[in-house]
Design a protein around this motif. Structure first.
Motif, PDB file in Angstrom:
ATOM      1  N   TYR A 190      46.595  37.624  46.935  1.00 33.33           N
ATOM      2  CA  TYR A 190      45.241  37.716  46.392  1.00 33.33           C
ATOM      3  C   TYR A 190      45.021  36.669  45.312  1.00 33.33           C
ATOM      4  CZ  TYR A 190      45.723  42.268  48.594  1.00 33.33           C
ATOM      5  OH  TYR A 190      45.953  43.260  49.502  1.00 33.33           O
TER       6      TYR A 190
ATOM      7  N   ILE B 285      42.134  35.983  42.423  1.00 36.53           N
ATOM      8  CA  ILE B 285      41.032  36.713  41.797  1.00 36.53           C
ATOM      9  C   ILE B 285      39.891  35.769  41.436  1.00 36.53           C
ATOM     10  CG2 ILE B 285      40.344  38.228  39.898  1.00 36.53           C
ATOM     11  CD1 ILE B 285      43.341  39.005  39.653  1.00 36.53           C
TER      12      ILE B 285
ATOM     13  N   GLY C 298      37.109  39.989  38.421  1.00 35.67           N
ATOM     14  CA  GLY C 298      37.703  41.306  38.294  1.00 35.67           C
ATOM     15  C   GLY C 298      39.076  41.271  37.653  1.00 35.67           C
TER      16      GLY C 298
ATOM     17  N   LEU D 198      43.161  43.037  38.099  1.00 42.52           N
ATOM     18  CA  LEU D 198      44.165  43.808  38.821  1.00 42.52           C
ATOM     19  C   LEU D 198      45.311  44.125  37.886  1.00 42.52           C
ATOM     20  CD1 LEU D 198      44.443  41.701  42.131  1.00 42.52           C
ATOM     21  CD2 LEU D 198      42.998  43.695  41.720  1.00 42.52           C
TER      22      LEU D 198
ATOM     23  N   SER E  68      43.310  47.522  41.716  1.00 40.65           N
ATOM     24  CA  SER E  68      42.157  46.955  41.008  1.00 40.65           C
ATOM     25  C   SER E  68      41.766  47.896  39.875  1.00 40.65           C
ATOM     26  CB  SER E  68      40.980  46.760  41.967  1.00 40.65           C
ATOM     27  OG  SER E  68      40.565  48.005  42.497  1.00 40.65           O
TER      28      SER E  68
ATOM     29  N   CYS F  11      36.258  44.076  42.214  1.00 37.86           N
ATOM     30  CA  CYS F  11      36.819  42.721  42.315  1.00 37.86           C
ATOM     31  C   CYS F  11      36.260  41.952  43.504  1.00 37.86           C
ATOM     32  CB  CYS F  11      38.337  42.790  42.491  1.00 37.86           C
ATOM     33  SG  CYS F  11      39.236  43.414  41.080  1.00 37.86           S
TER      34      CYS F  11
END
Length: 179
Positions: free
Chosen positions: A40, A42, A45, A47, A87, A91
């Motif tokens: 992932y 970002i 958002g 995490l 999360s 996100c």
């Protein structure tokens, strides 16, 4: 935590490999013990990664815009992840699959170099956090957190910050009141 962003134009040519997803807050993206199949990046958002210690969640790291997150050891070895990824806010994420990641590594020296540098920066940051946890008091770790990421106080619930520091929410309140 915050990584040096790769120049956006360099990433654009690889956009066919990435898929954008939106996830609500409190979504488990990877469960501890499962094999990581996705990395992932970002866009928007926050995490966190965390481990389960006899039913108690212990936050190990926070990630924000510009950061990449995966259980890289699981992603690369197909072994179960040692931690969960969740999360904390709604996100917007760019994702890449294991297969596409491998294709890039094999077929694109330019992006491979960018990804390798990005992963090294993540490793360095993880080591800094690990050694800070070994050497510093919770007060010192809290001060580091505020210095490096002042937005954390506004964005992260106190119980996750306390968990990250290895203390209770009550102890964190005392530290905050001393400041």
């Amino acid at each position: 935590m915050k990584q040096e962003n790769v120049q956006p134009k360099k990433w654009e040519i690889f956009s066919p490999y990435f898929k954008q997803i939106e996830v609500p807050a409190k979504s488990i993206l990877l469960q501890e013990g499962k094999v990581s199949k996705t990395m992932y990046f970002i866009e928007k958002g926050c995490l966190r990664t965390w481990v389960n210690n006899d039913g108690k969640e212990i936050t190990t790291q926070f990630f924000f815009e510009g950061d990449s997150v995966s259980s890289i050891e699981s992603f690369r070895t197909n072994r179960p992840s040692l931690y969960s990824i969740e999360s904390l806010e709604p996100c917007v994420l760019q994702t890449i699959s294991q297969k596409d990641f491998q294709d890039i590594i094999q077929n694109s020296p330019e992006l491979k170099d960018n990804l390798v540098e990005h992963l090294f920066m993540r490793l360095i940051k993880s080591q800094q956090i690990f050694f800070s946890y070994l050497k510093n008091t919770p007060q010192q770790r809290y001060a580091e957190l505020l210095e490096q990421h002042p937005e954390i106080i506004k964005r992260i619930p106190q119980h996750y910050i306390a968990s990250y520091l290895g203390i209770t929410s009550v102890s964190l309140s005392r530290i905050r009141n001393r400041r």
